[in-house]
Each structure stands twice: as structure tokens, then as C-alpha cells.
Design a protein around this motif. Structure first.
Motif, short mmCIF file in Angstrom:
data_model
loop_
_atom_site.label_atom_id
_atom_site.label_comp_id
_atom_site.label_asym_id
_atom_site.label_seq_id
_atom_site.Cartn_x
_atom_site.Cartn_y
_atom_site.Cartn_z
N ALA A 1 1.11 -1.02 0.03
CA ALA A 1 -0.04 -0.01 0.10
C ALA A 1 0.91 1.33 -0.08
O ALA A 1 0.25 2.57 -0.32
N SER A 2 2.01 0.96 0.51
CA SER A 2 2.99 2.30 1.08
C SER A 2 4.04 2.47 0.01
O SER A 2 4.54 3.78 -0.59
N GLY A 3 4.23 1.27 -0.62
CA GLY A 3 5.53 1.75 -1.64
C GLY A 3 6.91 1.31 -0.73
O GLY A 3 7.74 0.82 -1.47
N SER A 4 6.65 1.96 0.05
CA SER A 4 8.38 1.62 1.19
C SER A 4 8.17 1.68 2.74
O SER A 4 7.64 2.69 3.19
N LEU A 5 8.21 1.00 3.08
CA LEU A 5 8.38 1.28 4.99
C LEU A 5 9.32 1.61 5.95
O LEU A 5 8.59 2.51 6.62
N ASP A 6 10.31 1.75 4.21
CA ASP A 6 10.41 2.91 4.79
C ASP A 6 10.57 4.06 4.90
O ASP A 6 10.51 4.89 6.18
N ARG A 7 9.94 5.01 4.48
CA ARG A 7 9.33 6.15 4.22
C ARG A 7 8.07 5.92 5.09
O ARG A 7 7.77 6.55 6.25
N VAL A 8 7.42 4.91 5.62
CA VAL A 8 6.60 4.65 6.58
C VAL A 8 6.69 4.68 8.00
O VAL A 8 7.14 6.42 9.18
N ARG A 9 8.03 4.49 7.94
CA ARG A 9 8.95 5.25 9.38
C ARG A 9 9.27 6.62 9.69
O ARG A 9 9.21 6.85 10.79
N ILE A 10 9.95 6.96 8.75
CA ILE A 10 10.51 7.74 8.11
C ILE A 10 9.14 8.96 8.97
O ILE A 10 9.12 10.37 9.48
N CYS A 11 7.77 9.09 7.98
CA CYS A 11 6.86 10.14 8.28
C CYS A 11 6.66 9.75 9.84
O CYS A 11 5.87 10.67 10.66
N LEU A 12 6.47 8.80 9.91
CA LEU A 12 6.35 8.80 11.35
C LEU A 12 7.03 9.42 12.42
O LEU A 12 6.43 9.92 12.60
N SER A 13 8.17 9.13 11.88
CA SER A 13 8.77 10.22 13.20
C SER A 13 9.06 12.05 12.77
O SER A 13 8.92 12.32 13.81
N VAL A 14 8.16 12.14 11.97
CA VAL A 14 8.76 13.59 11.65
C VAL A 14 7.53 14.04 12.25
O VAL A 14 7.06 15.06 12.35
N ILE A 15 6.56 13.14 12.14
CA ILE A 15 5.25 13.41 12.66
C ILE A 15 5.03 14.13 14.04
O ILE A 15 4.53 14.81 14.63
N ALA A 16 5.81 13.08 14.47
CA ALA A 16 5.53 12.89 16.07
C ALA A 16 7.09 13.52 16.53
O ALA A 16 6.21 14.83 17.11
N ARG A 17 7.76 14.38 15.67
CA ARG A 17 8.92 14.57 16.36
C ARG A 17 8.33 16.57 16.01
O ARG A 17 8.26 17.22 17.24
N ASN A 18 8.03 16.59 15.05
CA ASN A 18 6.67 18.69 15.26
C ASN A 18 6.06 18.12 16.27
O ASN A 18 5.68 19.52 16.24
N ALA A 19 5.18 16.92 16.07
CA ALA A 19 4.21 17.55 16.90
C ALA A 19 4.59 18.26 18.67
O ALA A 19 4.23 18.85 19.15
N VAL A 20 5.49 17.28 18.82
CA VAL A 20 6.32 17.15 20.20
C VAL A 20 7.16 19.10 20.04
O VAL A 20 6.90 19.41 21.39
N LEU A 21 7.57 18.62 19.32
CA LEU A 21 8.41 19.84 19.05
C LEU A 21 7.56 21.60 19.14
O LEU A 21 7.94 22.59 19.80
N ALA A 22 6.51 21.40 18.37
CA ALA A 22 4.96 22.95 18.44
C ALA A 22 4.71 22.17 19.51
O ALA A 22 4.53 23.83 20.38
N GLN A 23 4.15 21.47 20.38
CA GLN A 23 3.90 21.86 22.11
C GLN A 23 4.92 22.64 22.54
O GLN A 23 4.57 23.40 23.61
N ARG A 24 6.22 21.79 22.54
CA ARG A 24 7.38 22.84 23.15
C ARG A 24 7.42 23.70 23.42
O ARG A 24 7.40 24.76 23.86
N ILE A 25 7.07 24.32 21.68
CA ILE A 25 6.99 26.05 21.49
C ILE A 25 5.49 26.78 22.64
O ILE A 25 5.97 27.20 23.10
#
Length: 345
Positions: free
Chosen positions: A75-99
């Protein structure tokens, strides 16, 4: 066992979320300007948690059963892209909350007349950080939505996988021996998804209808074919391979025999059946029969011919893998009607 993607909490699109939160600001008040602006930022910070809940609800890729892990890869075409995107979403959400938390503190320590300016600044900075996840959120939400609609398959249940070339009558057979009701039509490539039904032989058995596979290398197969191959390779059970021996099959004898050899190479229990025997092309029938070493059942799924014998073979296979054969029932007598449990024919 549920489809592990069913409980994913898909978040809103980033721009929709920011617009919605911006619109909520006027509805949030306070006893003072300082309190009001702190409450506005706190509300935004708490609602950003929707993106963290999404990441937490997403199944751990490495812990997925091979069938579901491959489904995600298809469905995704790339498991690595899935892992990277989940990490990006989590990291930016946490950073936004800290700000936002930082600006809440700044408002507490600053003169009240600066409170609204600081709130706007904090809201803008947090929104800019969230926008970094925009492409990932859109993409992985689409993948998640597609996977969440898939039929739940339990890799722990005894499983029958019906496979073969396009238009061999797989869906018709599955509809006749199980509770599944896949789309059936007299043209190839009707089945584009995995369909699941059940029968009750004293134990619950799942029956899987797979899309037709073509005689070509893996790298040339499309998404629909890959779904069928995924079920064949990553689910344990009995494979029923259907030959189409009708007057005008999609594939001739040679190509169908090539597909059988590929399926046999998986080393799984196999039951071979000639379907549409009531309208057989004798030349194709004889050519295939001369080159198949396995026992062959001749059936007509549409007319119901030979299905009792096929169900008997299923019963024999279940006995061979059952820890308690005495608990088994005749598969031909009982089926499972969804929502009403076991029923006698």
C-alpha cells in the motif's frame, strides 16, 4: 484477530487543523487577558496531541505479522518512508507543543499588555512547525485509510487460500463454500482485493479469495497481483489452485501450469481442481492433466458439481493438522452465516 490497521486514529489534515484551531480562539476566554491567551495556547497544545495519538496507534512495523507487514509495503511502496513519516509527525508535534508551552510561560512572566502579541507569535511558530509534517500526514493518512478498510485476516486460524489465474471461478467457489460474498462476474480481474469468508468444521476456518495472478515475474506484477501473492506466501494453510478448463480461458494450458509450478514452489499443502468442468475444453483439459502429478478434482463452482468431494478433501486436511480430530465436523454440513453463527445446510 482484528485488522491491525482498523484502530488507527487518523488525524485531520494540517491546514484544516490550523484553520479550525484559529477559529476556536474567539470562543476561549478568561478572567484576564493573560489568562485568556494562556488558555488559548494550552488548548492548541492539547489538541496537537491528535498527531501523537495517530503515531502511537499505528502498528509497530517490525512487530506486524508478515502478511500485514507486506500489505503495508504494498500500500505504501516503502516501509522506510512509513517509518520516516511517523518519526517526522511525532517530532514536529512534540516540538510544536514545546514551543506553545514556552510561550505560555513567557505570557505568565511578561506584562499583560504583551499577552496577545505573544499568543499570536506562539500560535504562528507552532503552526509553522506543524506544517513541516503536512506532506507526511496527507500521505500516510491515505495509506492508513486504505489499509483500515481491508478484511480482517487472522493468521492463527486454519486458512484456505483459493488461487489461480484470472476468471478461473475463484470468487464463485469461495461464495459456495463459505460465508464470503465477493463480487462475481463473467469477466477477468473482477477481484481486486482480498475477500474473506468462514466455514465451521468444528473449528472456525477462514477462506480467502485472492485476485487472479498472471504468468510473469514478481517485478512486473501490479498491486492487485501482489496482494494475491502476499496471501500465498505469508499465510499458512491449504492452497486450492483452480485451473480454468473452459472453452475460452484467459490463459492456455502452458501459462496455467507455470502458475501452478510457482505456487507449488512455496511448499504448502495443495489441492488442485479443474473448474468449469461442465463446459470443458477437452484439449486444454487433457494437456494439463497429462502434466499434473497431483490428484485433480473436477468441479463446477457455478453448478455445484464436485463441491462435496472438495469439502471432503478440506475435512481430511483439517484432520491432518488438528490436535483433536474428534472435535471436527463435516465441512459440507455446516457454514457460518455472518451475524448469526453456525447454521446447518
Amino acid at each position: 484477530m482484528l485488522n491491525p490497521f482498523e484502530k488507527i486514529k487518523i488525524p485531520p489534515r494540517i491546514e484544516d487543523f490550523i484553520e479550525s484551531e484559529s477559529g476556536r480562539l474567539r470562543s476561549i476566554g478568561g478572567k484576564s487577558i493573560r489568562e485568556r491567551e494562556i488558555r488559548r495556547l494550552r488548548d492548541y497544545r492539547e489538541r496537537i496531541d491528535a498527531y501523537l495519538q495517530f503515531v502511537r496507534s499505528f502498528p509497530r512495523v517490525n512487530q506486524l505479522h508478515p502478511f500485514y507487514r507486506t500489505s503495508l509495503e504494498i500500500a505504501s511502496g516503502s516501509l522506510d518512508r512509513v517509518r520516516i513519516c511517523l518519526s517526522v509527525i511525532a517530532r514536529n508535534a512534540v516540538l510544536a507543543q514545546r514551543i506553545l508551552a514556552k510561550y505560555e510561560d513567557m505570557i505568565r512572566r511578561s506584562p499583560e499588555e504583551r499577552a496577545n502579541l505573544l499568543m499570536r507569535s506562539g500560535f504562528g511558530r507552532a503552526s509553522s512547525i506543524l506544517r513541516r509534517s503536512r506532506d507526511c500526514v496527507d500521505w500516510i493518512s491515505k495509506v492508513s485509510s486504505e489499509l483500515s478498510k481491508g478484511k480482517a485476516i487472522d493468521p492463527e486460524l486454519p486458512t484456505i487460500i483459493v488461487a489461480g489465474p484470472p476468471n478461473a471461478g475463484k470468487s464463485t467457489l469461495v461464495s459456495k463454500i463459505s460465508s464470503a460474498k465477493p463480487e462475481i462476474a463473467n469477466y477477468p480481474f473482477t477481484t481486486k482485493e482480498i475477500h474473506v469468508g468462514h466455514i465451521n468444521c468444528g473449528v472456525k476456518v477462514q477462506v480467502i479469495d485472492t485476485p487472479g495472478i498472471l504468468d510473469r515475474p514478481d517485478q512486473e506484477r501490479n498491486v492487485i497481483e501482489k496482494k494475491a501473492v502476499n496471501a500465498l506466501r505469508n499465510l499458512e494453510g491449504l492452497i486450492i489452485f483452480l485451473f480454468d478448463i473452459s472453452q475460452a480461458p484467459v490463459y492456455g494450458a502452458k501459462e496455467q501450469l507455470n502458475l501452478l509450478r510457482e505456487v507449488k514452489s512455496l511448499g504448502k499443502p495443495l489441492l488442485v481442481a479443474f473448474n468449469k468442468a461442465d463446459v470443458a475444453n477437452e484439449d486444454i483439459r487433457k494437456e494439463i492433466l497429462s502434466k499434473v502429478d497431483d490428484k485433480v478434482l473436477e468441479i463446477s463452482s457455478e453448478k455445484g458439481v464436485g463441491l462435496d468431494q472438495l469439502k471432503g478433501e478440506i475435512y481430511n486436511w483439517l484432520k491432518s493438522i488438528s490436535q483433536d480430530p474428534s472435535a471436527l465436523l463435516d465441512c459440507g454440513d455446516i457454514y457460518i452465516d455472518p451475524g448469526r453463527g453456525p447454521n446447518h445446510r
